[in-house]
Design a protein around this motif. Structure first.
Motif, PDB file in Angstrom:
ATOM      1  N   MET A 105       0.836  -1.210   0.000  1.00 27.59           N
ATOM      2  CA  MET A 105       0.000   0.000   0.000  1.00 27.59           C
ATOM      3  C   MET A 105       0.873   1.264   0.000  1.00 27.59           C
ATOM      4  O   MET A 105       0.663   2.183  -0.790  1.00 27.59           O
ATOM      5  CB  MET A 105      -0.894  -0.024   1.253  1.00 27.59           C
ATOM      6  CG  MET A 105      -1.882   1.128   1.336  1.00 27.59           C
ATOM      7  SD  MET A 105      -3.187   0.949   0.099  1.00 27.59           S
ATOM      8  CE  MET A 105      -4.119   2.440   0.372  1.00 27.59           C
ATOM      9  N   ALA A 106       1.899   1.282   0.891  1.00 28.23           N
ATOM     10  CA  ALA A 106       2.789   2.442   0.991  1.00 28.23           C
ATOM     11  C   ALA A 106       3.603   2.616  -0.286  1.00 28.23           C
ATOM     12  O   ALA A 106       3.811   3.743  -0.757  1.00 28.23           O
ATOM     13  CB  ALA A 106       3.715   2.279   2.192  1.00 28.23           C
ATOM     14  N   GLU A 108       1.499   4.128  -3.005  1.00 26.86           N
ATOM     15  CA  GLU A 108       1.294   5.557  -2.747  1.00 26.86           C
ATOM     16  C   GLU A 108       2.555   6.360  -3.086  1.00 26.86           C
ATOM     17  O   GLU A 108       2.476   7.474  -3.608  1.00 26.86           O
ATOM     18  CB  GLU A 108       0.910   5.768  -1.277  1.00 26.86           C
ATOM     19  CG  GLU A 108       0.470   7.205  -0.972  1.00 26.86           C
ATOM     20  CD  GLU A 108       0.037   7.373   0.487  1.00 26.86           C
ATOM     21  OE1 GLU A 108      -0.129   6.346   1.177  1.00 26.86           O
ATOM     22  OE2 GLU A 108      -0.109   8.526   0.910  1.00 26.86           O
ATOM     23  N   GLN A 136       2.643   6.882  -6.765  1.00 24.29           N
ATOM     24  CA  GLN A 136       1.688   7.934  -7.135  1.00 24.29           C
ATOM     25  C   GLN A 136       2.263   9.326  -6.854  1.00 24.29           C
ATOM     26  O   GLN A 136       2.127  10.251  -7.662  1.00 24.29           O
ATOM     27  CB  GLN A 136       0.365   7.749  -6.356  1.00 24.29           C
ATOM     28  CG  GLN A 136      -0.510   6.619  -6.887  1.00 24.29           C
ATOM     29  CD  GLN A 136      -1.816   6.500  -6.095  1.00 24.29           C
ATOM     30  OE1 GLN A 136      -1.983   7.119  -5.042  1.00 24.29           O
ATOM     31  NE2 GLN A 136      -2.741   5.686  -6.606  1.00 24.29           N
ATOM     32  N   LEU A 137       2.902   9.473  -5.694  1.00 24.25           N
ATOM     33  CA  LEU A 137       3.513  10.758  -5.333  1.00 24.25           C
ATOM     34  C   LEU A 137       4.632  11.129  -6.303  1.00 24.25           C
ATOM     35  O   LEU A 137       4.832  12.305  -6.620  1.00 24.25           O
ATOM     36  CB  LEU A 137       4.039  10.708  -3.889  1.00 24.25           C
ATOM     37  CG  LEU A 137       2.988  10.805  -2.789  1.00 24.25           C
ATOM     38  CD1 LEU A 137       3.566  10.394  -1.445  1.00 24.25           C
ATOM     39  CD2 LEU A 137       2.437  12.246  -2.711  1.00 24.25           C
ATOM     40  N   GLU A 182       2.993  12.392  -9.383  1.00 21.18           N
ATOM     41  CA  GLU A 182       2.464  13.721  -9.066  1.00 21.18           C
ATOM     42  C   GLU A 182       3.577  14.761  -9.109  1.00 21.18           C
ATOM     43  O   GLU A 182       3.422  15.869  -9.642  1.00 21.18           O
ATOM     44  CB  GLU A 182       1.804  13.690  -7.681  1.00 21.18           C
ATOM     45  CG  GLU A 182       1.163  15.010  -7.252  1.00 21.18           C
ATOM     46  CD  GLU A 182       0.616  14.925  -5.819  1.00 21.18           C
ATOM     47  OE1 GLU A 182       1.172  15.615  -4.938  1.00 21.18           O
ATOM     48  OE2 GLU A 182      -0.321  14.135  -5.589  1.00 21.18           O
ATOM     49  N   SER A 238       6.340  16.662  -3.173  1.00 26.96           N
ATOM     50  CA  SER A 238       5.829  15.326  -3.550  1.00 26.96           C
ATOM     51  C   SER A 238       6.946  14.285  -3.476  1.00 26.96           C
ATOM     52  O   SER A 238       6.748  13.189  -2.938  1.00 26.96           O
ATOM     53  CB  SER A 238       5.252  15.371  -4.966  1.00 26.96           C
ATOM     54  OG  SER A 238       4.147  16.239  -5.020  1.00 26.96           O
ATOM     55  N   GLN A 290       7.752  13.488   0.194  1.00 22.81           N
ATOM     56  CA  GLN A 290       6.741  12.615   0.823  1.00 22.81           C
ATOM     57  C   GLN A 290       6.909  11.175   0.364  1.00 22.81           C
ATOM     58  O   GLN A 290       6.768  10.235   1.151  1.00 22.81           O
ATOM     59  CB  GLN A 290       5.333  13.133   0.492  1.00 22.81           C
ATOM     60  CG  GLN A 290       4.972  14.429   1.214  1.00 22.81           C
ATOM     61  CD  GLN A 290       3.644  15.005   0.756  1.00 22.81           C
ATOM     62  OE1 GLN A 290       3.132  14.652  -0.315  1.00 22.81           O
ATOM     63  NE2 GLN A 290       3.083  15.913   1.556  1.00 22.81           N
ATOM     64  N   ALA A 291       7.191  11.002  -0.912  1.00 20.95           N
ATOM     65  CA  ALA A 291       7.362   9.649  -1.466  1.00 20.95           C
ATOM     66  C   ALA A 291       8.558   8.952  -0.828  1.00 20.95           C
ATOM     67  O   ALA A 291       8.507   7.747  -0.540  1.00 20.95           O
ATOM     68  CB  ALA A 291       7.533   9.735  -2.978  1.00 20.95           C
ATOM     69  N   LEU A 332       7.893   7.108   2.340  1.00 18.32           N
ATOM     70  CA  LEU A 332       7.029   5.924   2.286  1.00 18.32           C
ATOM     71  C   LEU A 332       7.724   4.692   1.708  1.00 18.32           C
ATOM     72  O   LEU A 332       7.376   3.570   2.064  1.00 18.32           O
ATOM     73  CB  LEU A 332       5.779   6.239   1.446  1.00 18.32           C
ATOM     74  CG  LEU A 332       4.857   7.335   2.003  1.00 18.32           C
ATOM     75  CD1 LEU A 332       3.764   7.665   1.004  1.00 18.32           C
ATOM     76  CD2 LEU A 332       4.234   6.893   3.329  1.00 18.32           C
ATOM     77  N   THR A 333       8.667   4.886   0.809  1.00 22.16           N
ATOM     78  CA  THR A 333       9.247   3.741   0.089  1.00 22.16           C
ATOM     79  C   THR A 333      10.563   3.260   0.695  1.00 22.16           C
ATOM     80  O   THR A 333      11.334   4.046   1.249  1.00 22.16           O
ATOM     81  CB  THR A 333       9.478   4.086  -1.384  1.00 22.16           C
ATOM     82  OG1 THR A 333       9.947   2.924  -2.062  1.00 22.16           O
ATOM     83  CG2 THR A 333      10.524   5.201  -1.543  1.00 22.16           C
TER      84      THR A 333
END
Length: 850
Positions: free
Chosen positions: A1-2, A5, A8-9, A12, A28, A31-32, A35-36
């Motif tokens: 899930m992360a 996302e 996607q970021l 973006e 963006s 933020q990415a 998460l990764t």
């Protein structure tokens, strides 16, 4: 899930980037990244964020992000190129060049990379040309210095930079070629002390090791101008001119053996005429009333250093013969000066002693009896010409001259005492009403009475006068001299009184428990007298020194053995040791002949007396110029007493000060180092390098730092089956800065002397690389410089060893240091780092960098 996302970021962020909204895109991507954990995605995100940084001119952040992408994938061409762009904007052209060079290697057909490579190379060359163009630096310095509106800070910085340039061969040559000497003369004409000093110090650097430049500078500045500036009251300027003249003399005479690489030195005509002219001007300075006491001392120092032969095995003593013929009378005039007479030249406390030392050195430098007879006749004629029944001042000068010679070549002085009327005049002056006459006469009588026959004459003809002077005079200098001169048989009594005055007798250690026990049993416990406390002792010592006790002690030491017993010698040694306790007083002790007087006390007498005298010698040798404290061949006699102090049975202070004394001596000449080696001091010095006591370890290491210049000492390090080199390397890693500095100095000289030791250094301990890097990064410039010299020696010794150093972090350290802007303080450090980098370039291991 992360992970989804994060993708996607990223998309973006890409859209924001295309719309040129770089701030939103950066947000963006950031933020990415949170998460990764996917390495490939992280590399892309860092690379993209670096692109945003370039667009927003956040170049430091862009370079950091690109570096993180490269850490994940070292072949990431986009990240490499973006870091190259960021570094170029930050002015780090050398690092940018490396990155684009890597890009061009990965994609050789990419025209953009090839074009950037060419552009950066041209920029680097231009930057190097501008940054290191000595011509522009020289021009800039002179513009600032000759601009009357320049502020003090800019003037000081420009002056310091000019001095640094003058010390570098390339800088000195460019100053010279660009009309620099004429501009430096303009600086001297300003009469502003700071600019005069800058000009003189720059000229000194330009003269060092270059005979052609030294000759031109001597003729441009003119010897008469140099001497007139050296004659001023300003001590700093006088010393700077003295150093300039010494640099010129060294270059003209070939004493400066420094090697300079590059064009061969221009052919220079015979320099003997110039050297003779310098000698004549220095001799003229001795008798000029326009010369300050400080300037006279500098002239005497230069004559002392440059006229007598340094090695008596050299046959030619023509310089000494020339000075005897043309200048001995002038030197005698200085020796005969009486400070209280109106005609006295400006003097310092050291002037007459320096003149006596020069007479002693000249006399010792004569090769045969006819030369010594000629010397004696000049002295006799000068003294007898002064005797005048109608002029008491001239008689006083004659006796003062004899007294001064007695403090130099003693045998010559004794011959002069045999001249008709000399001893009689000494006694007659004692009866004068003037204190100046009495002081000169009594001083001369003390020096004269060290022979039993002369003492008998004094006892017969002058004791009543001396006793009368002692009773009536209020001058303490005269009192103490009359006491010593009046009866040589009371030497022991006088020595005992001086021991009591200085509290230099042995004091038993007081054990508090035994004191309490004695009080409990109602036994009498002796208490310390209030005037035996340190403050009172120090006050008495100061009064004794002020009264001239050293001159009296020096004369007592010269007495015949029938008068001077071993017990008296021990007492005198105790007094000398007490007087030497304060380092501030040691210059006075040397000036009054205390250094010379201690040598016979350290070589003969009771065991206790020899140790005390040796300890006093160590105190003097540790802080004094050996050439002045122990003139001529006497300095070699000092070595044995100091070496004998290096004993575990002696206390820590005696060992420590003996090491300091040997360190000072070993720094003077290889002949002294050889003497120390032959006295078998090396094993003791090495033992103290292992000592747990910090100060002893430091002193021993500093002594070894000087001793490694000796070839026989180097052989001990080259020999197999010992840990000497390993010990020095490990001492370089100590936390104590002074130990590090000394050990690094020793290692620098050892590795410079022998390539074998460079290779051996890498084999004796696994810590060598870490220790070397620590030295090269040290915050103390002297330690850092020595570390960089070691690095240069290793680079020069062997190509494979150099490759190993280049592949380590040392290359980065050298680059960082070499890129610094040099000033007066760090010039040697920066220059050595650059020489290391040039050596790496010569091997082809690195490309040119700024």
């Amino acid at each position: 899930m992360a992970e989804a996302e994060a993708v996607q970021l990223k998309e973006e962020g890409n859209r924001h980037f295309q719309l040129q909204d770089y701030k939103a895109a950066t947000k963006s991507y950031s933020q990415a990244l949170k998460l990764t954990k996917d390495k490939a995605l992280q590399a892309t995100l860092y690379r993209n964020r670096a692109a945003c940084g370039l667009k927003t001119e956040s170049y430091a952040q862009a370079a950091s992000d690109a570096s993180r992408a490269i850490d994940i994938n070292s072949s990431d061409v986009k990240a490499l190129y973006r870091r190259c762009q960021a570094l170029e904007h930050l002015g780090k052209l050398d690092q940018a060049f490396k990155d684009v060079q890597r890009c061009a290697t990965l994609e050789p057909r990419n025209q953009n990379f090839q074009e950037t490579l060419r552009r950066l190379n041209a920029s680097i060359q231009e930057k190097l040309h501008v940054q290191f163009s000595t011509d522009s630096r020289v021009q800039k310095m002179f513009e600032i210095l000759l601009d009357e509106s320049s502020d003090a800070h800019r003037l000081e910085k420009a002056a310091n930079n000019l001095i640094v340039l003058g010390r570098e061969e390339a800088g000195a040559e460019r100053i010279f070629q660009n009309n620099g000497v004429a501009l430096l003369l303009q600086l001297m004409d300003t009469k502003r002390p700071e600019l005069v000093l800058a000009a003189v110090r720059t000229l000194s650097g330009m003269c060092s090791g270059h005979r052609a430049r030294a000759t031109v500078i001597l003729h441009a500045v003119r010897i008469d101008r140099i001497c007139s500036l050296m004659a001023v009251e300003n001590e700093e300027i006088s010393l700077a001119l003295c150093n300039l003249l010494q640099a010129i003399i060294d270059s003209l005479s070939g004493e400066d053996k420094r090697e300079h690489h590059g064009k061969e030195e221009a052919l220079v005509l015979d320099t003997k005429k110039d050297l003779k002219q310098i000698t004549n001007h220095l001799l003229d300075m001795l008798v000029s009333k326009k010369v300050s006491g400080q300037g006279r001392d500098q002239a005497l120092n230069l004559l002392n250093k440059n006229v007598p032969r340094k090695d008596l095995s050299i046959h030619d003593n023509s310089r000494t013969i020339y000075v005897v013929d043309n200048g001995l009378r002038k030197i005698l005039k200085v020796v005969g000066q009486v400070p209280d007479l109106p005609s006295c030249l400006p003097l310092t406390d050291n002037t007459r002693m320096l003149a006596s030392i020069l007479i002693n050195k000249l006399y010792d430098d004569l090769r045969c009896d006819p030369e010594r007879d000629h010397f004696r006749k000049i002295c006799e004629e000068y003294i007898t010409a002064k005797f005048d029944p109608q002029n008491m001042d001239k008689n006083v000068v004659a006796i003062q001259t004899v007294s001064g010679i007695l403090q130099g070549p003693f045998d010559l002085g004794n011959q002069l005492l045999g001249l008709k009327g000399v001893m009689e005049m000494m006694v007659a002056l004692c009866g004068s009403d003037r204190e100046a006459d009495q002081l000169v006469a009594v001083e001369a009588l003390i020096h004269a009475s060290t022979k039993l026959s002369r003492a008998t004459f004094i006892i017969t003809n002058g004791v009543s006068l001396l006793k009368e002077i002692y009773k009536t005079t209020k001058n303490e200098k005269i009192k103490i001299r009359t006491l010593v001169a009046s009866d040589k048989t009371i030497l022991y009594s006088v020595a005992t009184i001086l021991v009591n005055c200085t509290n230099s007798y042995d004091v038993k250690e007081v054990i508090p428990e035994l004191v309490q026990l004695a009080k409990f049993s109602k036994q009498h416990v002796p208490e310390e007298h209030p005037k035996d406390k340190k403050d009172f002792i120090d006050m008495r010592v100061r009064r004794l020194l002020k009264a001239g006790v050293i001159s009296a002690l020096a004369c007592m030491v010269k007495a015949d053995s029938a008068i001077l017993t071993d017990q008296t010698k021990e007492l005198l040694a105790r007094v000398f040791l007490a007087l030497c306790d304060n380092p501030k007083d040691r210059g006075t002790i040397v000036a009054q002949g205390g250094g010379k007087a201690l040598i016979p006390l350290a070589l003969g007498g009771t065991d206790v007396g020899k140790v005390k005298a040796a300890h006093a010698l160590a105190k003097i040798a540790a802080v004094s110029n050996p050439d002045i404290a122990f003139p001529g061949e006497r300095v070699y006699e000092v070595v044995r007493p100091l070496v004998k102090l290096l004993d575990t049975q002696r206390d820590g202070l005696q060992n420590y000060e003996a090491l300091l004394g040997l360190t000072n001596l070993s720094g003077r000449s290889d002949k002294l180092r050889q003497k120390i080696f032959k006295e078998r001091a090396l094993p003791d010095i090495e033992n103290y390098m292992f000592e747990n006591h910090d100060q002893l370890r430091q002193a021993a290491t500093e002594c070894m730092c000087n001793m490694v210049l000796n070839k026989e000492v180097q052989e001990r390090f080259l020999a197999d089956g010992n840990d000497r080199l390993k010990l020095v390397i490990l001492l370089c890693g100590e936390d104590d800065d002074k130990v590090q500095n000394a050990a690094a100095g020793a290692l620098a000289m050892l590795t410079a002397a022998h390539k074998k030791l460079c290779l051996k250094m890498t084999q004796v301990t696994a810590q060598w690389m870490e220790i070397l890097q620590r030295l090269c990064l040290h915050d103390q410039l002297s330690v850092q410089h020595r570390g960089l010299v070691i690095a240069y020696n290793l680079l020069q010794a062997d190509a494979e060893l150099a490759k190993k150093l280049v592949e380590s972090e040392l290359l980065e350290i050298l680059t960082v240091v070499g890129k610094q802007e040099p000033d007066e303080k760090n010039a040697a450090v920066v220059q050595t780092a650059r020489e290391c980098l040039i050596k790496c370039m010569d091997y082809g291991y690195i490309k040119p960098v700024s």
